[in-house]
Design a protein around this motif. Sequence first.
Motif, short mmCIF file in Angstrom:
data_model
loop_
_atom_site.label_atom_id
_atom_site.label_comp_id
_atom_site.label_asym_id
_atom_site.label_seq_id
_atom_site.Cartn_x
_atom_site.Cartn_y
_atom_site.Cartn_z
N LEU A 71 1.07 -1.19 -0.07
CA LEU A 71 -0.10 0.20 -0.02
C LEU A 71 0.96 1.33 0.01
N LEU A 72 1.98 1.09 0.64
CA LEU A 72 2.73 2.34 0.69
C LEU A 72 3.24 2.58 -0.52
N GLN A 73 3.82 1.55 -1.56
CA GLN A 73 4.45 1.54 -2.66
C GLN A 73 3.28 2.17 -3.89
N GLU A 74 2.26 1.67 -3.76
CA GLU A 74 1.15 2.03 -4.76
C GLU A 74 0.67 3.50 -4.55
N SER A 75 0.50 3.95 -2.97
CA SER A 75 0.02 5.22 -2.73
C SER A 75 0.97 6.00 -3.12
N THR A 76 2.38 5.77 -2.85
CA THR A 76 3.46 6.81 -3.15
C THR A 76 3.50 6.87 -4.80
N PRO A 95 -6.91 7.48 -1.16
CA PRO A 95 -6.31 6.21 -0.62
C PRO A 95 -6.13 5.97 0.83
N MET A 96 -6.55 6.74 1.76
CA MET A 96 -6.68 6.18 3.38
C MET A 96 -7.91 5.59 3.36
N VAL A 98 -9.32 3.54 1.10
CA VAL A 98 -8.88 2.29 0.72
C VAL A 98 -8.07 1.49 1.55
N ALA A 99 -7.00 2.20 2.36
CA ALA A 99 -6.23 1.53 3.32
C ALA A 99 -7.22 0.97 4.44
N ALA A 100 -8.02 1.75 5.00
CA ALA A 100 -8.94 1.29 6.11
C ALA A 100 -9.95 0.02 5.51
N LEU A 101 -10.20 0.07 4.30
CA LEU A 101 -11.06 -1.16 3.93
C LEU A 101 -10.12 -2.35 3.67
N VAL A 102 -8.93 -2.21 3.31
CA VAL A 102 -7.96 -3.51 3.33
C VAL A 102 -7.54 -3.79 4.56
N GLY A 103 -7.39 -2.93 5.57
CA GLY A 103 -7.11 -3.10 6.93
C GLY A 103 -8.05 -4.00 7.44
N VAL A 104 -9.44 -3.73 7.37
CA VAL A 104 -10.72 -4.64 7.99
C VAL A 104 -10.35 -5.98 7.47
N VAL A 105 -10.36 -5.80 6.11
CA VAL A 105 -10.65 -7.16 5.64
C VAL A 105 -9.13 -8.07 6.02
N SER A 106 -8.21 -7.66 6.06
CA SER A 106 -7.09 -8.31 6.28
C SER A 106 -7.17 -8.79 7.91
N ALA A 107 -7.50 -8.00 8.52
CA ALA A 107 -7.55 -8.61 10.14
C ALA A 107 -8.54 -9.37 10.33
N ALA A 108 -9.84 -9.45 9.39
CA ALA A 108 -10.93 -10.38 9.46
C ALA A 108 -10.18 -11.90 8.97
N ILE A 109 -9.53 -11.59 7.97
CA ILE A 109 -8.82 -12.81 7.27
C ILE A 109 -7.83 -13.55 8.27
N MET A 220 -11.56 2.91 -7.11
CA MET A 220 -11.01 1.94 -6.07
C MET A 220 -10.56 0.65 -6.68
N VAL A 221 -11.35 0.15 -7.78
CA VAL A 221 -10.86 -1.22 -8.65
C VAL A 221 -9.55 -0.83 -9.11
N SER A 222 -9.40 0.17 -9.81
CA SER A 222 -7.95 0.44 -10.62
C SER A 222 -6.89 0.50 -9.39
N PHE A 223 -6.96 1.10 -8.30
CA PHE A 223 -6.03 1.27 -7.20
C PHE A 223 -5.92 -0.13 -6.78
N LEU A 224 -6.72 -0.94 -6.33
CA LEU A 224 -6.74 -2.13 -5.75
C LEU A 224 -6.08 -3.12 -6.78
N ARG A 225 -6.29 -2.95 -8.02
CA ARG A 225 -5.54 -3.86 -9.04
C ARG A 225 -4.11 -3.66 -9.08
#
Length: 419
Positions: A71-76, A95-96, A98-109, A220-225
Amino acid sequence: MTDGAAVPPDLSRGPVTRSSVIRVGSATVISALCGYAVLYLAARNLEPAGFSVFAVFWGAFGLLAGAANGLLQESTREVREASRAPQSDGPRIHPMWVAALVGVVSAAIVAGSAPLWSGHVFVDARWLSVGLLSVGIFGFCMHATLLGVLAGVNGWGQYGSLIVGDAIGRVAVATATFLIGWGLIGYLWATVAGSIAWLVLLLASPTTRAAARLLTPGTMVSFLRGASHSIAAAGASAILIMGFPVLLKATSADLGAAGGVVILAVTLTRAPLLVPLTAMQGNLIAHFVDQRERRLRSLVAPVAVLAVLGAAAVLFAGLLGPWLLRTAFGADYQASGALLAWFTTAAVAIALLTLTGAATVAAAMHRAYAAGWIGATLASTLLLLLPLPLETRTVVALLCGPLVGIALHVVALARVPAA
């Protein structure tokens, strides 16, 4: 690029300067010293077998945090590219968020999948370890993305403050643990203690809050891709770097005290090179984005600096490493000068892979970036399965595996015309 607010004047969009490198470099030195302090306190407080248990959790969190660095690399890259291109009327994302969404999903996984793997990884404090990993990875997703946004707009002062805040949080809890005798549990908490540094900086710094409100073109789709490739590659790199204790345990029947010595030796010999490089990912990617018309030539100066520093590190490790290891961590931690020199040489190889990876992600060559790191990790994993003594196969895996990834990155950079 903001939601109606002007970007503060200290967030410039010029090239990466020497002063920015010095700022981040200074923060990195502090971060490295804090990291060494945590390892020192844990190794002095815990016997080698107990340190091995702590190191596996340290590595597990490092593995997840390393993946979040995608996420650091892509947001930079996204913020840097947006600052160079004319503003458009198309869709834009935050981006922030998007980070929150990825963080919640990661924690759940992490929490949801824990029954499948936690018993094989964590010997003690199993469910506490899972809970700390879940909370910690959410915080680090926010941390990494905020670092990326700050790097994209040359907010190097705030970037360095965030790095230092993370490190100080860890060493503060580790020091308290050492003084009050909290034992293994305290060092588990110390590992993730820095994950709230991003929130502290947001509350304390108006400039950081302004940067955190920045928007980038796209959906969001293009960023997440793009981020998915970066996360996959960063995850693979994290296995070789921070997550190496987990990989070593997964490919070994029993680590025991010998494993604790090897893990500590590998960690100490690679930290002087890899901690600064990891912390300076924002600088590197911003530099390579600015020099994307000169992809391979832009690698020459960083590689030359790394070669000089690496040679000095190998010499130092071979001559003084055994004495420092015994003196700092006790007589139970014994390793030869030759072994420490080889571990340091392997660290140089991984550092080179980090440089070529930063160049490929800056060029938006996400598939090549991921292929290089995944190829290196797979090669290292296979080499760890060789029927060799623990020390020998560790050297072979960490030295030869990265060469595969370097070759893939360089070939990709050479074959595709510069934009």
